[in-house]
Design a protein around this motif. Structure first.
Motif, mmCIF file in Angstrom:
data_model
loop_
_atom_site.group_PDB
_atom_site.id
_atom_site.type_symbol
_atom_site.label_atom_id
_atom_site.label_comp_id
_atom_site.label_asym_id
_atom_site.label_seq_id
_atom_site.Cartn_x
_atom_site.Cartn_y
_atom_site.Cartn_z
ATOM 1 N N MET A 161 -13.450 9.737 -53.143
ATOM 2 C CA MET A 161 -12.152 10.158 -52.669
ATOM 3 C C MET A 161 -11.073 9.250 -53.603
ATOM 4 O O MET A 161 -10.587 8.198 -53.137
ATOM 5 C CB MET A 161 -11.989 10.117 -51.064
ATOM 6 N N ILE A 162 -10.720 9.865 -54.664
ATOM 7 C CA ILE A 162 -9.882 9.020 -55.580
ATOM 8 C C ILE A 162 -8.406 9.345 -55.198
ATOM 9 O O ILE A 162 -7.737 8.731 -56.139
ATOM 10 C CB ILE A 162 -10.174 9.389 -57.093
ATOM 11 N N GLY A 163 -8.160 10.129 -54.415
ATOM 12 C CA GLY A 163 -6.582 10.251 -53.870
ATOM 13 C C GLY A 163 -6.522 11.023 -52.461
ATOM 14 O O GLY A 163 -7.462 11.538 -52.124
ATOM 15 N N SER A 164 -5.518 10.400 -51.797
ATOM 16 C CA SER A 164 -5.352 11.209 -50.553
ATOM 17 C C SER A 164 -3.930 10.953 -50.080
ATOM 18 O O SER A 164 -2.977 10.323 -50.870
ATOM 19 C CB SER A 164 -6.207 10.291 -49.398
ATOM 20 N N GLY A 165 -3.414 11.896 -49.107
ATOM 21 C CA GLY A 165 -2.076 12.080 -48.863
ATOM 22 C C GLY A 165 -1.595 12.856 -47.816
ATOM 23 O O GLY A 165 -2.726 13.559 -47.143
ATOM 24 N N PHE A 166 -0.383 12.624 -47.256
ATOM 25 C CA PHE A 166 0.351 13.505 -46.241
ATOM 26 C C PHE A 166 1.331 14.291 -46.806
ATOM 27 O O PHE A 166 2.162 13.825 -47.669
ATOM 28 C CB PHE A 166 0.307 12.874 -44.945
ATOM 29 N N LYS A 181 4.066 22.159 -51.815
ATOM 30 C CA LYS A 181 4.446 20.985 -50.911
ATOM 31 C C LYS A 181 4.470 19.582 -51.586
ATOM 32 O O LYS A 181 3.818 19.519 -52.597
ATOM 33 C CB LYS A 181 3.336 21.075 -49.880
ATOM 34 N N LEU A 182 5.279 18.961 -51.015
ATOM 35 C CA LEU A 182 5.227 17.459 -51.464
ATOM 36 C C LEU A 182 4.403 16.631 -50.629
ATOM 37 O O LEU A 182 4.505 16.744 -49.370
ATOM 38 C CB LEU A 182 7.085 16.954 -51.266
ATOM 39 N N TRP A 183 3.767 15.873 -51.245
ATOM 40 C CA TRP A 183 2.821 14.928 -50.555
ATOM 41 C C TRP A 183 3.031 13.311 -50.936
ATOM 42 O O TRP A 183 3.268 13.041 -52.167
ATOM 43 C CB TRP A 183 1.441 15.254 -51.029
ATOM 44 N N TYR A 184 3.066 12.740 -49.911
ATOM 45 C CA TYR A 184 2.824 10.959 -50.011
ATOM 46 C C TYR A 184 1.466 10.920 -50.334
ATOM 47 O O TYR A 184 0.592 10.692 -49.703
ATOM 48 C CB TYR A 184 3.549 10.318 -48.987
ATOM 49 N N PHE A 185 1.556 10.359 -51.790
ATOM 50 C CA PHE A 185 -0.130 10.554 -52.323
ATOM 51 C C PHE A 185 -0.204 9.126 -52.740
ATOM 52 O O PHE A 185 0.277 8.565 -53.365
ATOM 53 C CB PHE A 185 -0.101 11.468 -53.418
ATOM 54 N N THR A 186 -1.740 8.466 -52.495
ATOM 55 C CA THR A 186 -2.109 7.316 -53.038
ATOM 56 C C THR A 186 -3.370 7.560 -53.718
ATOM 57 O O THR A 186 -4.287 8.366 -53.314
ATOM 58 C CB THR A 186 -2.533 6.513 -51.687
ATOM 59 N N LYS A 187 -3.241 7.126 -54.898
ATOM 60 C CA LYS A 187 -4.544 7.316 -56.041
ATOM 61 C C LYS A 187 -5.462 6.047 -55.743
ATOM 62 O O LYS A 187 -5.016 4.734 -55.774
ATOM 63 C CB LYS A 187 -4.076 7.582 -57.461
ATOM 64 N N TYR A 188 -6.825 6.226 -55.986
ATOM 65 C CA TYR A 188 -7.873 5.131 -55.981
ATOM 66 C C TYR A 188 -8.745 5.124 -57.363
ATOM 67 O O TYR A 188 -9.030 6.176 -57.549
ATOM 68 C CB TYR A 188 -8.288 5.082 -54.754
ATOM 69 N N THR A 189 -9.139 3.850 -57.598
ATOM 70 C CA THR A 189 -10.337 4.054 -58.625
ATOM 71 C C THR A 189 -11.261 3.296 -58.307
ATOM 72 O O THR A 189 -11.083 2.280 -57.058
ATOM 73 C CB THR A 189 -9.650 3.045 -59.884
ATOM 74 N N THR A 219 -8.875 -0.260 -56.865
ATOM 75 C CA THR A 219 -7.473 -0.272 -56.956
ATOM 76 C C THR A 219 -6.845 0.718 -56.316
ATOM 77 O O THR A 219 -7.420 1.660 -55.863
ATOM 78 C CB THR A 219 -6.854 -0.148 -58.468
ATOM 79 N N LEU A 220 -5.505 0.725 -55.978
ATOM 80 C CA LEU A 220 -4.728 1.896 -55.225
ATOM 81 C C LEU A 220 -3.277 2.072 -55.987
ATOM 82 O O LEU A 220 -3.047 0.648 -56.380
ATOM 83 C CB LEU A 220 -4.600 1.567 -53.881
ATOM 84 N N GLN A 221 -2.749 3.272 -56.195
ATOM 85 C CA GLN A 221 -1.491 3.228 -56.600
ATOM 86 C C GLN A 221 -0.632 4.351 -55.696
ATOM 87 O O GLN A 221 -1.287 5.221 -55.352
ATOM 88 C CB GLN A 221 -1.458 3.689 -58.061
ATOM 89 N N ILE A 222 0.574 4.026 -54.954
ATOM 90 C CA ILE A 222 1.165 4.813 -54.291
ATOM 91 C C ILE A 222 2.258 5.577 -55.098
ATOM 92 O O ILE A 222 3.014 4.726 -55.729
ATOM 93 C CB ILE A 222 1.778 3.964 -53.103
ATOM 94 N N ASN A 223 2.108 6.909 -54.987
ATOM 95 C CA ASN A 223 3.169 7.507 -55.608
ATOM 96 C C ASN A 223 3.630 7.502 -57.059
ATOM 97 O O ASN A 223 4.683 7.235 -57.609
ATOM 98 C CB ASN A 223 4.659 7.743 -54.702
ATOM 99 N N ASN A 224 2.352 6.984 -57.878
ATOM 100 C CA ASN A 224 2.622 6.815 -59.491
ATOM 101 C C ASN A 224 3.392 5.444 -59.520
ATOM 102 O O ASN A 224 3.852 5.250 -60.574
ATOM 103 C CB ASN A 224 3.031 7.759 -60.128
#
Length: 256
Positions: A161-166, A181-189, A219-224
């Motif tokens: 799961m390389i990304g998740s958001g609500f 839709k706009l998503w508060y999105f977190t990316k993972y490596t 790693t994680l990255q929130i909203n780029n």
């Protein structure tokens, strides 16, 4: 390929959930995991197994040594943990104070269509009635792409799961736009090693990892925004010997 949960996808979920909670066949059972936070003893877990799967654990919490003023682990555990399975799937974790006859807390897991529902509660004999329940969208071995489930958005690639958001009600900086839709999105490596944490009981007691990912989160990255190191791993002879969580200053040392 981009997609949302569909009827055809749900028909495959029995395959996803049939996967075992048993450890990766290339890995040995963890015997002891010792956790420190900011360099101080926090928790020690001695895992039990029957040669096929983890069956439970003993949990130790540190006590103050009056002579050295250090926090040390006692000789006897504070808790006895039991893992209950139905087939290969873990369905319940029982927590019993060491020496007590009955558990005082339980956590159970219900495997629904494309999610897992977790419920945790004290047992009636404690006199407390505080319950908690949450549902998580999780899949095993999904195709790569996007999945929407109950206003949660997940992105998968190579079994991770390389990304998740609500859904976000505000146009925050770099908020992710998907399906209007706009998503508060977190990316993972992730790394390219087999997942170190494939048992739900181990994941729950150590509060690390996910049984649903193929590899290990890096790693994680929130909203780029800024890329943050989630976990650092140290190995010896292909065995995970130490995990560092820089976000919470936790260090977990493993013995086999």
């Amino acid at each position: 390929m981009k997609k949302s949960i569909s009827v055809s996808l749900l028909l495959l979920l029995a395959i996803f959930w049939s996967c075992s909670d048993s450890p990766n066949p290339d890995q040995e059972f963890i015997k002891t995991a010792t956790i420190t936070v900011n360099g101080h003893a926090d928790k020690k877990v001695e895992f039990l197994n029957n040669g096929i799967q983890y069956t439970g654990a003993f949990v130790y919490y540190p006590v103050l040594n009056a002579e050295s003023t250090d926090w040390v682990f006692p000789s006897e555990p504070d808790q006895k943990i039991d893992f209950i399975y139905e087939g290969d799937l873990m369905v319940k974790i029982l927590e019993t104070p060491f020496g007590a006859a009955e558990p005082n807390r339980f956590t159970d897991f219900e495997y629904r269509d494309s999610s897992m529902v977790t419920r945790t509660s004290p047992t009636p004999n404690t006199g407390f009635l505080v319950n908690a329940q949450w549902e998580s969208f999780r899949m095993r071995s999904p195709e790569g792409g996007f999945y929407i489930y109950k206003d949660h958005l997940s992105q998968y690639e190579n079994g991770n799961m390389i990304g998740s958001g609500f859904v976000s009600s505000f146009a925050l900086q770099n908020t992710f736009l998907y399906k209007d839709k706009l998503w508060y999105f977190t990316k993972y490596t992730f790394d390219n090693r087999p997942n170190n944490f494939t048992n739900l009981g181990v994941v729950s007691l150590l509060n690390v990892g996910s049984i649903f990912d193929t590899n290990n989160k890096l790693t994680l990255q929130i909203n780029n925004g800024q890329v943050i190191t989630a976990y650092e791993y140290q190995y010896h002879a292909d065995k995970l010997t130490m995990l560092v969580d820089p976000i919470s200053d936790r260090v977990i040392r493993f013995q086999y």
